[in-house]
Design a protein around this motif. Structure first.
Motif, PDB file in Angstrom:
ATOM      1  N   SER A 190      29.136  -8.057  34.940  1.00  0.00           N
ATOM      2  CA  SER A 190      29.949  -8.917  34.081  1.00  0.00           C
ATOM      3  C   SER A 190      29.925 -10.329  34.658  1.00  0.00           C
ATOM      4  CB  SER A 190      31.384  -8.387  34.009  1.00  0.00           C
ATOM      5  OG  SER A 190      32.267  -9.371  33.515  1.00  0.00           O
ATOM      6  N   ARG A 194      32.803 -12.170  31.822  1.00  0.00           N
ATOM      7  CA  ARG A 194      32.649 -11.914  30.393  1.00  0.00           C
ATOM      8  C   ARG A 194      32.226 -10.479  30.140  1.00  0.00           C
ATOM      9  NH1 ARG A 194      28.676 -16.778  28.853  1.00  0.00           N
ATOM     10  NH2 ARG A 194      27.696 -15.886  30.705  1.00  0.00           N
ATOM     11  N   HIS A 195      32.553  -9.996  28.954  1.00  0.00           N
ATOM     12  CA  HIS A 195      32.152  -8.652  28.543  1.00  0.00           C
ATOM     13  C   HIS A 195      30.638  -8.612  28.363  1.00  0.00           C
ATOM     14  CE1 HIS A 195      32.495  -4.735  26.558  1.00  0.00           C
ATOM     15  NE2 HIS A 195      31.592  -5.184  25.697  1.00  0.00           N
ATOM     16  N   ARG A 196      30.035  -7.546  28.872  1.00  0.00           N
ATOM     17  CA  ARG A 196      28.582  -7.403  28.741  1.00  0.00           C
ATOM     18  C   ARG A 196      28.238  -5.944  28.514  1.00  0.00           C
ATOM     19  NH1 ARG A 196      23.774  -8.009  33.270  1.00  0.00           N
ATOM     20  NH2 ARG A 196      22.052  -7.669  31.815  1.00  0.00           N
ATOM     21  N   CYS A 217      35.965  -2.308  39.768  1.00  0.00           N
ATOM     22  CA  CYS A 217      35.387  -1.601  38.628  1.00  0.00           C
ATOM     23  C   CYS A 217      36.224  -0.347  38.383  1.00  0.00           C
ATOM     24  CB  CYS A 217      33.935  -1.234  38.904  1.00  0.00           C
ATOM     25  SG  CYS A 217      32.822  -2.666  39.025  1.00  0.00           S
ATOM     26  N   THR A 222      37.607  -1.787  33.202  1.00  0.00           N
ATOM     27  CA  THR A 222      36.611  -2.835  33.416  1.00  0.00           C
ATOM     28  C   THR A 222      35.188  -2.312  33.309  1.00  0.00           C
ATOM     29  OG1 THR A 222      36.678  -2.513  35.831  1.00  0.00           O
ATOM     30  CG2 THR A 222      38.162  -4.172  34.893  1.00  0.00           C
ATOM     31  N   TRP A 223      35.043  -1.025  33.087  1.00  0.00           N
ATOM     32  CA  TRP A 223      33.721  -0.492  32.735  1.00  0.00           C
ATOM     33  C   TRP A 223      33.870   0.822  32.009  1.00  0.00           C
ATOM     34  CZ3 TRP A 223      30.870   3.921  33.898  1.00  0.00           C
ATOM     35  CH2 TRP A 223      31.426   4.788  34.852  1.00  0.00           C
ATOM     36  N   TRP A 231      29.151  -0.604  29.414  1.00  0.00           N
ATOM     37  CA  TRP A 231      29.767  -1.916  29.270  1.00  0.00           C
ATOM     38  C   TRP A 231      30.558  -2.250  30.531  1.00  0.00           C
ATOM     39  CZ3 TRP A 231      34.992  -2.065  29.843  1.00  0.00           C
ATOM     40  CH2 TRP A 231      35.725  -0.909  29.560  1.00  0.00           C
ATOM     41  N   VAL A 232      30.582  -3.538  30.884  1.00  0.00           N
ATOM     42  CA  VAL A 232      31.362  -4.028  32.018  1.00  0.00           C
ATOM     43  C   VAL A 232      32.138  -5.261  31.572  1.00  0.00           C
ATOM     44  CG1 VAL A 232      29.915  -3.113  33.884  1.00  0.00           C
ATOM     45  CG2 VAL A 232      29.324  -5.305  32.834  1.00  0.00           C
ATOM     46  N   ASP A 233      33.230  -5.547  32.282  1.00  0.00           N
ATOM     47  CA  ASP A 233      34.085  -6.672  31.908  1.00  0.00           C
ATOM     48  C   ASP A 233      34.869  -7.139  33.131  1.00  0.00           C
ATOM     49  OD1 ASP A 233      35.257  -8.569  30.302  1.00  0.00           O
ATOM     50  OD2 ASP A 233      36.187  -7.155  28.894  1.00  0.00           O
ATOM     51  N   GLN A 293      36.264   0.740  26.116  1.00  0.00           N
ATOM     52  CA  GLN A 293      36.988  -0.470  26.485  1.00  0.00           C
ATOM     53  C   GLN A 293      38.291  -0.554  25.700  1.00  0.00           C
ATOM     54  OE1 GLN A 293      35.137  -4.193  25.510  1.00  0.00           O
ATOM     55  NE2 GLN A 293      36.260  -5.321  27.077  1.00  0.00           N
TER      56      GLN A 293
END
Length: 322
Positions: A190, A194-196, A217, A222-223, A231-233, A293
């Motif tokens: 991330s 940012r969200h990815r 994490c 956050t993931w 997804w990660v954030d 998420q």
């Protein structure tokens, strides 16, 4: 004015007496009474490092790992359990105490739902003998072993027999947890908080094996993962082990309309649409792991009735049927 001062002094004395009484209940002879009013979950502050022993069960409903247990700093009760516990004294076969290692028993706890590692010699096998957490301890899913020791996650806490051959709960290096065949390592980061999304699907399983960011994490916060990828954030970055084939011991997997094993079902709201997952008759359903998420909130983004779990608004999770 004099009367007011007398009243205030009396109130202060009463408060001090109540405080002293509360403290004495925690300290006199190390005995604590802990109750589950209305069968609700409750907890009582306690120093459990030197053991917890159930002295007297007033309710007849206190069963370790089911209606009572303990963590580093408290005893918890639910389902109507009402009992007296002695702290500083290990029970016969249970209640060894937080962080205990000795006599072939090791206590390991996933505090605040984080993954934790407890260094023990696993060559002779490891067996979960007592769950002491409210969160379920499922071998290969919320606890497993490797050559270095015991790993726990998602709130699992338990008392483990070490060196006993690993019967009944999974062995150590020789007979313990093995990841599913075909796992690949994928890095997902991330950047700038940012969200990815990292497209690596279709997936059957993903788990964090090494966090490389300063930001924590936390699965579900956050993931997470779904069929299409990870997804990660919020700055989470790490290496993830992903599986495109069978799961071989990691618990429930995706299915249509729901996939279940050993009393677990995974249900996912795809494209934020409502979805129903058939479960058959169940007395209770508990969300044990959020993998989306989007937050899974009972009554808002998920719920259940006798035969079906429903999810909505992007919620995806793994549910325990009780």
């Amino acid at each position: 004015m004099h009367r007011l001062l007398v009243v205030l002094a009396a109130l202060a004395a009463l408060c001090l007496a109540d405080l002293a009484h509360a403290q004495s209940k925690r300290t006199v002879y190390g005995v604590i009474r802990c109750q589950s009013p209305g069968s609700q979950f409750s907890s009582c502050p306690a120093d459990t490092r030197d053991g917890v022993h159930l002295v007297r069960d007033f309710s007849g409903r206190c069963r370790l790992g089911i209606s009572w247990g303990y963590s580093r700093d408290r005893i918890w009760v639910k389902d109507g359990c009402d009992a007296e516990f002695r702290v500083g004294s290990a029970g016969s076969g249970y209640g060894y105490g937080y962080g205990y290692q000795g006599g072939g028993i090791a206590v390991c706890e996933s505090r605040d739902f984080r993954r934790e590692f407890c260094s023990v010699d696993t060559r002779g096998g490891v067996e979960l003998v007592n769950q002491i957490s409210q969160s379920p301890c499922v071998h290969g899913r919320t606890w497993w072993t490797d050559a270095r020791g015991i790993h726990v996650s998602n709130g699992c806490a338990g008392e483990f027999a070490v060196g006993g051959g690993g019967g009944g709960g999974g062995g150590g290096v020789g007979g313990g947890y093995r990841p599913p065949v075909g796992g690949e390592l994928v890095r997902c980061e991330s950047a700038d908080f940012r969200h990815r999304r990292c497209q690596v699907g279709p997936l059957q399983e993903a788990r964090l094996v090494r966090q490389s960011s300063q930001s924590r994490c936390i699965e579900g916060r956050t993931w997470g993962w779904d069929r299409d990828g990870i997804w990660v954030d919020q700055g989470c970055a790490g290496q993830f082990e992903v599986y495109r084939g069978g799961r071989a011991g990691h618990g429930p997997g995706p299915g249509a309309p729901g996939y279940g094993t050993e009393g677990y079902v995974r249900c996912e709201s795809e494209d934020f649409r409502r979805r129903h997952c058939s479960i058959g008759p169940a007395r209770d359903v508990v969300l044990v792991r959020q993998v989306s998420q989007t937050r899974c909130i009972e009554g808002r983004t998920w719920g259940w009735n006798r035969d079906v779990i429903w999810v909505d608004g992007g919620c995806a999770g793994e549910f325990e049927l009780r």
